[in-house]
Motif scaffolding. Sequence first.
Motif, mmCIF file in Angstrom:
data_model
loop_
_atom_site.group_PDB
_atom_site.id
_atom_site.type_symbol
_atom_site.label_atom_id
_atom_site.label_comp_id
_atom_site.label_asym_id
_atom_site.label_seq_id
_atom_site.Cartn_x
_atom_site.Cartn_y
_atom_site.Cartn_z
ATOM 1 N N GLY A 1 -2.903 -32.828 2.317
ATOM 2 C CA GLY A 1 -4.048 -32.874 2.849
ATOM 3 C C GLY A 1 -4.163 -32.077 4.631
ATOM 4 O O GLY A 1 -3.071 -31.210 4.749
ATOM 5 N N ASN A 2 -4.810 -32.825 5.020
ATOM 6 C CA ASN A 2 -4.960 -32.369 6.734
ATOM 7 C C ASN A 2 -3.955 -33.591 7.762
ATOM 8 O O ASN A 2 -4.213 -34.670 7.645
ATOM 9 N N VAL A 3 -3.932 -33.333 8.704
ATOM 10 C CA VAL A 3 -3.624 -33.594 9.894
ATOM 11 C C VAL A 3 -4.444 -33.313 11.202
ATOM 12 O O VAL A 3 -4.850 -32.576 11.879
ATOM 13 N N ASP A 4 -5.235 -34.507 11.902
ATOM 14 C CA ASP A 4 -5.477 -34.116 13.060
ATOM 15 C C ASP A 4 -5.001 -34.568 14.942
ATOM 16 O O ASP A 4 -3.852 -34.880 14.159
ATOM 17 N N PHE A 5 -5.483 -33.410 15.180
ATOM 18 C CA PHE A 5 -4.191 -33.215 16.695
ATOM 19 C C PHE A 5 -5.833 -33.367 17.798
ATOM 20 O O PHE A 5 -5.682 -32.070 18.286
ATOM 21 N N PRO A 6 -6.338 -34.576 17.850
ATOM 22 C CA PRO A 6 -6.253 -34.623 18.798
ATOM 23 C C PRO A 6 -6.404 -34.424 20.634
ATOM 24 O O PRO A 6 -7.438 -33.937 21.618
ATOM 25 N N GLY B 1 -7.561 -30.153 17.402
ATOM 26 C CA GLY B 1 -8.522 -29.655 16.239
ATOM 27 C C GLY B 1 -7.880 -30.553 14.441
ATOM 28 O O GLY B 1 -6.939 -31.678 14.239
ATOM 29 N N SER B 2 -8.298 -29.630 13.655
ATOM 30 C CA SER B 2 -7.662 -30.790 12.396
ATOM 31 C C SER B 2 -7.342 -29.461 11.449
ATOM 32 O O SER B 2 -7.667 -28.389 11.766
ATOM 33 N N TYR B 3 -5.992 -29.442 10.907
ATOM 34 C CA TYR B 3 -4.885 -28.791 10.136
ATOM 35 C C TYR B 3 -4.478 -28.940 8.652
ATOM 36 O O TYR B 3 -4.146 -30.373 8.790
ATOM 37 N N ASP C 1 0.302 -35.579 15.306
ATOM 38 C CA ASP C 1 0.077 -36.053 17.359
ATOM 39 C C ASP C 1 0.384 -36.764 17.934
ATOM 40 O O ASP C 1 0.454 -38.095 17.165
ATOM 41 N N ALA C 2 0.936 -36.662 18.924
ATOM 42 C CA ALA C 2 1.118 -37.847 20.187
ATOM 43 C C ALA C 2 0.732 -38.868 20.207
ATOM 44 O O ALA C 2 1.042 -39.868 20.271
ATOM 45 N N GLN C 3 -0.504 -38.323 20.129
ATOM 46 C CA GLN C 3 -1.662 -39.205 20.872
ATOM 47 C C GLN C 3 -1.776 -40.788 19.015
ATOM 48 O O GLN C 3 -1.667 -42.098 19.636
ATOM 49 N N HIS D 1 -8.336 -41.329 11.851
ATOM 50 C CA HIS D 1 -7.785 -40.354 12.414
ATOM 51 C C HIS D 1 -6.854 -40.203 11.200
ATOM 52 O O HIS D 1 -5.628 -40.784 10.958
ATOM 53 N N SER D 2 -6.344 -38.859 10.984
ATOM 54 C CA SER D 2 -5.716 -39.068 9.227
ATOM 55 C C SER D 2 -4.066 -38.220 9.689
ATOM 56 O O SER D 2 -4.086 -37.164 10.725
#
Length: 378
Positions: A181-186, A214-216, A280-282, A339-340
């Motif tokens: 899957g994908n992970v969001d990094f705001p 981004g999203s990875y 992501d920390a957020q 957020h993913s």
Amino acid sequence: MGLFGKKKAEKTEKPEEKQMEKQVEKQPDRQTEKKPYIRGAGGTIVTKSILNGTSKLKWLFRQEAGQGNGWVAFGDTDSQEYVNDANNMAIVDFNTLIDIEPAVANVFYMPMGSDLEFRCDKTGKYFVDTRSGKEIREPVKHPAQIAFEKNLKFLNKETYPTEFFHGLFTKNDKTDVFIAGNVDFPTGEVVLADPLAYLGSQYETVLEKKIPAGSYPVELSVCQSKIAGLRFAAARLPISDKQAAGYEIAMPKGKKREDFGKPGVFTFFGVDTGLACIADAQISGEYRAFFENWQKENPGKNKYTDYFAALFQKSYEDHPEVQNPGGSFLEWKLPGTGHSMVMFASGMGDGIYSGYWGLDEKGEPVCLVALFMNPEYF
């Protein structure tokens, strides 16, 4: 070996062996009222002379194509004529044999083809490998335990060869690759943590290096092990299309690589529920806030059992080919923010693990790998 050498050598070839398999009597399990010494030990062929006490265990060997778990036990008074008669043999749970002679528990995990003589003298009870003459006096470890102990010594080093990391994410006879899957990094500030135990807490590991927002995708190195089953050897977060020229351990926030190994500098992250994540920390903060509110609304309930278990099960049903029953990974969107993030099983389970940055020729990060296993051990 003497008396039984010819009998054993011909076991898979003689026509009467097939007849014996049909005739061998299935004996009631004498351990039904007791806790088994070895769970799932399987059936073992034992001469009735051992079971009724007219002989004592003398020979123990393990057939590649034998009944049950392959172990066969002969007594010290059993003749060739006696063992040739299938009516003198019985199939019992291996734990029944342990109940008769506890020393056999020490050799249960020896491989197919093992050929042992049991001895009892003033030095104690032990087995001798009839091929090598080696005495076996201590418990033989399960292959998975041996691999696990080797793996513990392998993990958390400062770096490993580039080829090793590339091999983890190359389809071969040990591993395959699956995008979970994908992970969001705001923000691009990276966290490594056990999502159930430590994400959103002071015990998560925030990394010094950042990545572009981004999203990875999260790539899993899927290891189909004969001795440990399906496991994830590593998880990778690709940041760019560039190939990594080298790898270095991911240092925690506020620390540089030259701080590796110094007292009080911990480069690893802890896993206590068998799960890990790269987040992501957020989103870590959003995750904490969500479950703080969920716990208030669901007092006494468990975050995994009462919330995530059904989601992991659905993930398993969608991709059973790369997961264990119950689910081994989950792509999940935080309610409210959308957020993913992705959670995934951590190799052999609980422990301490490290992240490794894949760097290009200029030293810029092109990927991040959370390493759990060396597939060569499994």
